[in-house]
Design an enzyme around this catalytic site. Sequence first.
Site, PDB file in Angstrom:
ATOM      1  N   HIS A  82       0.847  -1.200   0.000  1.00  0.00           N
ATOM      2  CA  HIS A  82       0.000   0.000   0.000  1.00  0.00           C
ATOM      3  C   HIS A  82       0.875   1.239   0.000  1.00  0.00           C
ATOM      4  CE1 HIS A  82      -4.238   1.211   0.414  1.00  0.00           C
ATOM      5  NE2 HIS A  82      -3.773   2.314   0.981  1.00  0.00           N
ATOM      6  N   ASP A 161     -14.071   2.496   6.465  1.00  0.00           N
ATOM      7  CA  ASP A 161     -13.091   3.267   5.677  1.00  0.00           C
ATOM      8  C   ASP A 161     -13.704   3.740   4.365  1.00  0.00           C
ATOM      9  OD1 ASP A 161     -10.401   4.338   5.208  1.00  0.00           O
ATOM     10  OD2 ASP A 161     -10.357   2.892   3.578  1.00  0.00           O
ATOM     11  N   ARG A 168     -13.400  12.276   3.820  1.00  0.00           N
ATOM     12  CA  ARG A 168     -12.126  12.983   4.001  1.00  0.00           C
ATOM     13  C   ARG A 168     -11.662  13.605   2.686  1.00  0.00           C
ATOM     14  NH1 ARG A 168      -8.411   8.721   5.465  1.00  0.00           N
ATOM     15  NH2 ARG A 168      -6.844  10.316   5.738  1.00  0.00           N
ATOM     16  N   SER A 183      -6.881   4.368   8.306  1.00  0.00           N
ATOM     17  CA  SER A 183      -7.466   4.088   6.996  1.00  0.00           C
ATOM     18  C   SER A 183      -6.652   3.009   6.264  1.00  0.00           C
ATOM     19  CB  SER A 183      -7.493   5.388   6.175  1.00  0.00           C
ATOM     20  OG  SER A 183      -7.729   5.128   4.828  1.00  0.00           O
ATOM     21  N   LYS A 187      -7.704  -1.381   5.969  1.00  0.00           N
ATOM     22  CA  LYS A 187      -7.793  -2.132   4.697  1.00  0.00           C
ATOM     23  C   LYS A 187      -6.791  -3.278   4.690  1.00  0.00           C
ATOM     24  CE  LYS A 187      -7.465   1.644   1.935  1.00  0.00           C
ATOM     25  NZ  LYS A 187      -7.838   2.797   2.764  1.00  0.00           N
TER      26      LYS A 187
HETATM   27  N1  URA Z   1      -4.266   5.726   1.598  1.00  0.00           N
HETATM   28  C1  URA Z   1      -5.315   5.284   2.337  1.00  0.00           C
HETATM   29  O1  URA Z   1      -5.782   4.173   2.143  1.00  0.00           O
HETATM   30  N2  URA Z   1      -5.815   6.096   3.257  1.00  0.00           N
HETATM   31  C2  URA Z   1      -5.338   7.311   3.522  1.00  0.00           C
HETATM   32  O2  URA Z   1      -5.836   7.979   4.407  1.00  0.00           O
HETATM   33  C3  URA Z   1      -4.248   7.777   2.759  1.00  0.00           C
HETATM   34  C4  URA Z   1      -3.727   6.953   1.786  1.00  0.00           C
END
Ligand code: URA
Length: 433
Positions: A82, A161, A168, A183, A187
């Site tokens: 990620h 999320d 957001r 966040s 995930k």
């Molecule tokens: N990636 C994400 O999944 N969440 C965030 O808040 C920022 C980047």
Amino acid sequence: MSFVDVIAKKRDGHALAREDIDRFVSGVTAADIPDYQASALLMAIVLRGMSAEETSWLTDAMVRSGERVDLSEIPGIKVGKHSTGGVGDKVSIILAPLAAACGVVVPKMSGRGLGHTGGTLDKLESIPGYRTNLTIDEFKGVLRHVGTSIIGQSASLAPADKHLYALRDVTATVESIPLIAASVMSKKLAEGGNALVLDVKCGQGAFMRKQADATELARMLVAIGSGAGVRTEALITAMDAPLGRAVGNAVEVIECIEVLKGRGPEDLIALVTTLAARVLVLSGLSAEQEAGGAIARAVSSGAALERLRMLIEAQGGDARVIDEYGRLASAARRRAIAADRDGYVDALQADLIGRASMALGAGRQRVGDRIDHGAGILIVRKPGEAVRAGDTIVELVYNAEHGIETASALAQRAIRITPDAPVLPPLVLGRVA
Ligand code: URA
């Protein structure tokens, strides 16, 4: 205590109790808390921060808002990846099939555009038919068949999320270490991997502009992952200028396909190779010194491109886009932004380029906005390259006229030309493991 009191507690700088955080997340998931109250609490968190304990409770509640996928029936160590968000950051669309071609199983839950940064899901949805909303069984089926699957949050996977992320995006509440950490990690824990490679972006185009903040975020992410039993490491990488030569959605998918065909920009290839090597090492399939060779072979043999084809097909998309780029969303109009003097491109400020791309329609201004998958920006000259007055530096590609003047002004502001060649920052600025 009413939810207004919870908002006031954070507004006044107090720590939230675990029950307050659980109530927030369950209320958002069940749509019992209206968006205006959720947004007010998000803003209070941005301004007042959260302790490590509050952040871990928030992450846990967000994971529990849905299921945590059990991938134990799929053999091997499953490695997630990620990024905390950048401009032109298309690494996941290349890395996931590439690592799968090397034998690693890569489960991947991605996000949409956030603030001025692009989102992997929006990019993939520029491929006609590609579905990001798979059920858990479909997700596992694609993982078994292809070795990777890239999906979005859903009613059963990180639903809190899904909702908070969209809020957001349009309420200026992205730049917060606890909110980003919760966040990302909600995930990553929900997607079910055993190990995780994180790309924490740092610089003008990242949510963390200073290296100290990026390091703090990286430490927080690694602590949450390790605490949940997921072997996690983070690289801190430069995000001052856009990555690669394309910013947008369809234009970025084309660049991903080009890299998997053995072409594409050097900085993008270098970052993909660095991160993919960590994925291979954490999977236990490659020793550090062998990973680069395995990655190069997966590209030169065409195996990685074949995995992308399989991934697109398995998720309902039209895989003919790999050979026929005309099947992707496109733009009818172009405008060049040219150098006003001779010299070197010293800066191409990524946040301004990201905002210019949004103004062209490639990102959202409000929840639910439709994006134009064909719009975006092509980078003709990157930082460090020599230019003559009148040379095109970037090209804006678009369909709707209404954002073009704003986008042109932002792109012009993003460019700085100097008489001497600049010293560029290294790609990798640090590592937290
Ligand atoms: N990636 C994400 O999944 N969440 C965030 O808040 C920022 C980047």
